[in-house]
Write an enzyme that holds these catalytic residues in place. Structure first.
Site, PDB file in Angstrom:
ATOM      1  N   GLU A 153      -1.990   1.528  -5.253  1.00  0.00           N
ATOM      2  CA  GLU A 153      -1.021   0.847  -4.401  1.00  0.00           C
ATOM      3  C   GLU A 153      -1.388   1.156  -2.964  1.00  0.00           C
ATOM      4  OE1 GLU A 153      -0.620   3.892  -5.405  1.00  0.00           O
ATOM      5  OE2 GLU A 153      -0.088   4.849  -3.506  1.00  0.00           O
ATOM      6  N   SER A 185      -4.511  13.670  11.111  1.00  0.00           N
ATOM      7  CA  SER A 185      -4.731  12.982   9.835  1.00  0.00           C
ATOM      8  C   SER A 185      -5.555  11.713   9.908  1.00  0.00           C
ATOM      9  CB  SER A 185      -3.376  12.692   9.179  1.00  0.00           C
ATOM     10  OG  SER A 185      -2.559  11.921  10.043  1.00  0.00           O
ATOM     11  N   LYS A 223      -7.315  10.255   3.523  1.00  0.00           N
ATOM     12  CA  LYS A 223      -7.086   9.684   2.187  1.00  0.00           C
ATOM     13  C   LYS A 223      -8.334   9.627   1.315  1.00  0.00           C
ATOM     14  CE  LYS A 223      -2.704   7.839   2.783  1.00  0.00           C
ATOM     15  NZ  LYS A 223      -2.532   7.450   4.189  1.00  0.00           N
TER      16      LYS A 223
HETATM   17  C1  LIG Z   1      -1.281   7.610   4.853  1.00  0.00           C
HETATM   18  C2  LIG Z   1      -1.348   8.379   6.089  1.00  0.00           C
HETATM   19  C3  LIG Z   1      -0.420   9.416   6.383  1.00  0.00           C
HETATM   20  C4  LIG Z   1       0.766   9.711   5.516  1.00  0.00           C
HETATM   21  O1  LIG Z   1       0.481  10.065   4.207  1.00  0.00           O
HETATM   22  P1  LIG Z   1       0.624  11.571   3.707  1.00  0.00           P
HETATM   23  O2  LIG Z   1       0.478  11.444   2.231  1.00  0.00           O
HETATM   24  O3  LIG Z   1       1.957  12.049   4.133  1.00  0.00           O
HETATM   25  O4  LIG Z   1      -0.477  12.347   4.327  1.00  0.00           O
HETATM   26  C5  LIG Z   1      -0.598  10.162   7.527  1.00  0.00           C
HETATM   27  N1  LIG Z   1      -1.600   9.913   8.379  1.00  0.00           N
HETATM   28  C6  LIG Z   1      -2.501   8.923   8.152  1.00  0.00           C
HETATM   29  C7  LIG Z   1      -3.581   8.696   9.141  1.00  0.00           C
HETATM   30  C8  LIG Z   1      -2.410   8.130   7.004  1.00  0.00           C
HETATM   31  O5  LIG Z   1      -3.297   7.146   6.795  1.00  0.00           O
END
Ligand SMILES: *Cc1c(COP(=O)(O)O)cnc(C)c1O
Length: 404
Positions: free
Chosen positions: A120, A387, A98
């Site tokens: 948000e 992610s 993010k």
């Molecule tokens: C917020 C988040 C997601 C989901 O958000 P996307 O916009 O779909 O990427 C996935 N993995 C992690 C670690 C997150 O913090």
């Protein structure tokens, strides 16, 4: 790693922000001016080498990019098929992808001469990323967060406050992410002159889905360069989890023009396909309007946005980015779903086999990665967009396991 200046690999969105039939702007008049201003500031910044250089300098020096493309040897052995590589977004400063988007949009805020940030957040990861960018750039910041999420994500609330951000409790509706987005949009409408709203995923009205995708495309661009350098070619399959869809869009977009690379998005199957028990929007939803964009949405027979469920707070969203709806209908990307229980098992499996705790969101993609790897030959290469890190989910995993 110059994602922002790479020639577009597809022609979408068009000038009105349409990805085929999806996307666009479904917002009150008062927001059109701010969206036009943002669109033109962004298009201008995209062509400015100074903006691009500064963006990449911060991603390198502050965030710690490029993130590694790492061979997961023991997961590979366990699956017994294709070689599994992890694109380690969990190693970024603040622990997830993010931050890439938060930095880019905070830079745009300054460029437009605006002096305040709002955002948000659901689980708090986007709130923390925005609070971090706000501290870095010396901008005052307010984050809208549902009271239910404030209760569940105490640590992230503390992190945001520690960095000087105000956390604003949202008490409407289900007191979760979708209510926080509603509230942040309302607040933006009455403060557009001096305030920029950093949306945390590839959702919302044009130009947000395009802009967030571009900032996150650093993930896929690096992966391409690293695969060619480390493996001598592009991967056969690339997999990512999909909440709003920003880590997946950033990973997939640079590969969309390479038809030999299979793309797989993994949604939250929760407890199963009954409406209210999951957040698998592309698997079980229909086209509709949510948060200013036309896209797949989970809604009831009256068209009301449905309640959603996932063990992972970051996937718990009743819509999805419009470009994913486009990729889904054009069949460029395959979208599957994984249940809470399967994701929890993968959380433990990945931790124990690799010494890497995945975020529960990421754990969903681990499940599908293991399935696909098992069905393929050792000559094949599967890349998983890792992610985020799992530290934020430890308390929740412990709570759920204790109840089993
Ligand atoms: C917020 C988040 C997601 C989901 O958000 P996307 O916009 O779909 O990427 C996935 N993995 C992690 C670690 C997150 O913090």
């Amino acid at each position: 790693m110059q994602a922002l200046l790479e020639p577009a690999v597809t022609t979408v969105p068009d000038a009105r922000g349409r990805f085929g039939p999806f996307g666009g702007r479904y917002v009150p008049e008062t927001l059109i001016f701010a969206l036009d201003q943002l669109d033109s500031a962004y298009r201008d910044a995209k062509l400015d080498p100074e903006f691009r250089d500064e963006f990449h300098r911060i991603l390198n020096d502050f965030v710690g990019r490029p993130s590694r493309l790492y061979f997961a040897e023991r997961l590979t052995k366990e699956a017994g098929g294709a070689r599994i590589y992890l694109k380690r977004e969990d190693l970024n400063h603040t622990g997830a992808h993010k931050i890439n988007n938060a930095i880019g949009q905070a830079m745009l805020c300054k460029r437009m001469g605006k002096t305040k940030l709002i955002a948000e957040t659901g689980a708090g990861m986007h709130g923390v990323a925005t609070a971090t960018a706000a501290a870095l750039f010396g901008l005052p910041c307010r984050v809208y967060m549902g009271t239910e999420d404030i209760r569940r994500q105490e640590l992230n609330v503390f992190r945001m406050k520690a960095m000087g951000t105000e956390v604003y409790p949202v008490t409407s509706g289900s007191c979760t992410l979708r209510d926080a987005v509603n509230e942040a949009m309302r607040a933006w409408m009455s403060s557009v002159e001096d305030t920029h709203y950093i949306i945390g995923s590839v959702i919302g009205p044009h130009p947000f889905p395009m802009m967030v995708r571009d900032f996150q495309s650093v993930i896929g661009e690096e992966t391409k360069i690293q695969s060619r350098a480390q493996l001598g070619r592009l991967p056969d399959v690339v997999i990512a989890c999909v909440g709003g869809g920003s880590n997946a869009a950033g990973m997939f977009y640079p590969f969309v023009g390479h038809p030999e690379v299979e793309l797989v998005g993994v949604e939250a199957g929760g407890h199963g396909p009954k409406l209210g028990n999951h957040a698998a929007t592309l698997n079980w939803g229909q086209p509709g309007v949510l948060h200013g964009t036309f896209t797949y949405v989970l809604q009831d027979d009256d068209g009301q946005t449905a309640d959603v469920h996932s063990v992972s707070a970051g996937l718990d969203y009743p819509g999805v980015g419009p470009e994913h709806s486009y990729w889904h209908e054009s069949q460029r990307v395959r979208y599957c779903s994984v249940t809470d229980d399967e994701a929890l098992d993968a959380f433990h499996q990945c931790s124990q086999l690799e010494g890497i705790l995945p975020a529960l969101e990421t754990a969903h993609a681990v499940v599908e990665t293991m399935r696909i790897a098992a069905s393929r030959s050792p000559d094949d290469i599967v890349v998983l967009c890792f992610s985020g890190r799992g530290d934020k989910d430890c308390a929740e995993v412990a709570r759920v396991m204790a109840g089993k």
